[in-house]
Design an enzyme around this catalytic site. Structure first.
Site, mmCIF file in Angstrom:
data_model
loop_
_atom_site.group_PDB
_atom_site.id
_atom_site.type_symbol
_atom_site.label_atom_id
_atom_site.label_comp_id
_atom_site.label_asym_id
_atom_site.label_seq_id
_atom_site.Cartn_x
_atom_site.Cartn_y
_atom_site.Cartn_z
ATOM 1 N N HIS A 1 -32.337 11.692 -11.863
ATOM 2 C CA HIS A 1 -32.384 12.001 -13.288
ATOM 3 C C HIS A 1 -33.472 11.180 -13.961
ATOM 4 C CE1 HIS A 1 -29.581 8.476 -13.184
ATOM 5 N NE2 HIS A 1 -30.245 8.139 -14.268
ATOM 6 N N HIS B 1 -25.140 13.133 -15.438
ATOM 7 C CA HIS B 1 -26.303 13.415 -16.280
ATOM 8 C C HIS B 1 -27.504 13.774 -15.407
ATOM 9 C CE1 HIS B 1 -26.789 9.264 -15.145
ATOM 10 N NE2 HIS B 1 -27.815 9.007 -15.929
ATOM 11 N N HIS C 1 -36.624 5.224 -17.742
ATOM 12 C CA HIS C 1 -36.594 5.090 -16.283
ATOM 13 C C HIS C 1 -36.475 6.438 -15.605
ATOM 14 C CE1 HIS C 1 -32.123 5.150 -16.975
ATOM 15 N NE2 HIS C 1 -32.116 5.788 -15.812
ATOM 16 N N HIS D 1 -22.168 0.869 -14.803
ATOM 17 C CA HIS D 1 -22.185 1.403 -16.163
ATOM 18 C C HIS D 1 -20.772 1.802 -16.563
ATOM 19 C CE1 HIS D 1 -26.479 1.536 -16.497
ATOM 20 N NE2 HIS D 1 -26.649 2.462 -15.573
ATOM 21 N N TYR E 1 -31.613 -1.841 -11.976
ATOM 22 C CA TYR E 1 -32.845 -1.455 -12.646
ATOM 23 C C TYR E 1 -33.960 -2.409 -12.238
ATOM 24 C CZ TYR E 1 -30.223 1.693 -15.665
ATOM 25 O OH TYR E 1 -29.442 2.711 -16.137
ATOM 26 N N GLU F 1 -34.580 3.151 -11.289
ATOM 27 C CA GLU F 1 -33.168 2.849 -11.065
ATOM 28 C C GLU F 1 -32.755 3.394 -9.713
ATOM 29 O OE1 GLU F 1 -28.770 3.695 -13.130
ATOM 30 O OE2 GLU F 1 -30.404 5.118 -13.422
#
Length: 314
Positions: free
Chosen positions: A150, A206, A220, A252, A261, A271
């Site tokens: 993503h 996502h 990122h 997260h 990261y 990431e």
């Protein structure tokens, strides 16, 4: 008409040799081709398209554009007038404008980021093949990332001036490209201002995300790994290679992902991301994060925001 998944990201890098060392030996991607203009194309071992990352030598870092793959060539013709009806100019780039790729529909999101849609790209297969495959290839290097997962884009936001391209992008993705909202951060006195959104077109939490900031840019690009153990191993690989780590391995709250990261040599944030988190389905209620819980939403273990995470981007 359907956007299936992220297709590739095109990044500017300031030192091609250092960038190749990073994406090849640290992340474990492989170079699949170079063109006459000096662009370098790479893929991950578990991807079947010929490339998912394009590197371009430049005097500044950042994102050139991100491309998503649609189901069929006819989808491009359906989507073009829908995008233009939103007041966004489009250009249909002919097949071959990008090596081994069909037509591309080019436009800019309300935030100013360039996006392209395409339906066809040469498929070269994964490193384990598709007939009686092994779980992983013997040639895995570095972190051994599976695929480009993503992208998160920083979007200009100034509510006092009536500017919120996070909300504009989100509405565009919903109304035109048929993405759906999985999670968002709501701020303001009435708790109705979208400061960040996470959106899906697949079943992962996502496929794209938007976060508000003083200017638009790239936050990122993320690569998928199998497990928390693989995230830890990727941190070890980065430490061995003296990679600049931004946020050490953690979880997260938003998306429930396991993460680290770090920056490529030009300063583009990467990431490595593991954990399905949950199934992103259209009828799943949207998860809401309030401003006072944002710390644990981003970094669940400490609940403390890292300044560089929101202030540094290309």
């Amino acid at each position: 008409m359907s956007v299936m998944r992220i297709g590739h990201a095109s990044l500017r890098v300031m030192d091609m040799g250092a960038a190749l060392q990073h994406y090849d030996n640290v992340l474990g991607m492989q170079v699949t081709m170079k063109d006459a203009a000096g662009h370098v194309y790479l893929k991950c071992w578990d991807e079947w398209d010929k490339y998912s990352l394009i590197l371009t030598a430049s005097d500044r870092a950042g994102l050139e554009y991100v491309a998503y793959k649609v189901r069929a060539e006819s989808d491009l013709d359906v989507l073009q007038p829908k995008i233009e009806a939103w007041g966004i100019k489009t250009t249909m780039l002919p097949a071959g404008s990008l090596p081994d790729t069909g037509r591309m529909l080019q436009f800019h999101l309300p935030s100013g980021h360039e996006m392209r849609l395409f339906a066809t790209k040469e498929q070269v297969g994964t490193d384990v093949g598709s007939l009686n495959p092994d779980p992983w290839p013997d040639s895995v290097r570095g972190a051994g990332v599976h695929w480009l997962d993503h992208i998160l884009l920083m979007c200009e936001m100034n509510p006092e001036a009536g500017v919120n391209t996070v909300a504009d992008n989100t509405r565009f993705m919903e109304e035109v490209l048929d993405f759906w909202l999985t999670e968002h951060v709501l701020v303001g006195p009435d708790k109705n201002i979208q400061a960040a959104t996470w959106m899906a077109c697949t079943t992962t939490p996502h496929d794209i995300a938007f976060v508000g900031g003083p200017r638009s840019g790239l936050h990122h690009i993320a690569f998928f790994l199998d497990s928390w153990h693989d995230v830890l191993k990727s941190a070890d690989v980065m430490a061995k290679n003296k990679v600049h780590i931004d946020v050490a391995p953690t979880r997260h709250g938003i998306t429930r992902g396991e993460t680290i990261y770090f920056f490529d040599p030009s300063g583009n944030r990467n990431e490595t991301f593991a954990g399905l988190g949950y199934m992103a389905q259209r009828d799943r209620p949207v998860t809401v994060w309030s401003e006072d819980h944002l710390g644990s939403g981003i970094f669940y273990h400490t609940g403390i925001l890292v300044d560089s995470f929101t202030q540094v981007y290309t």
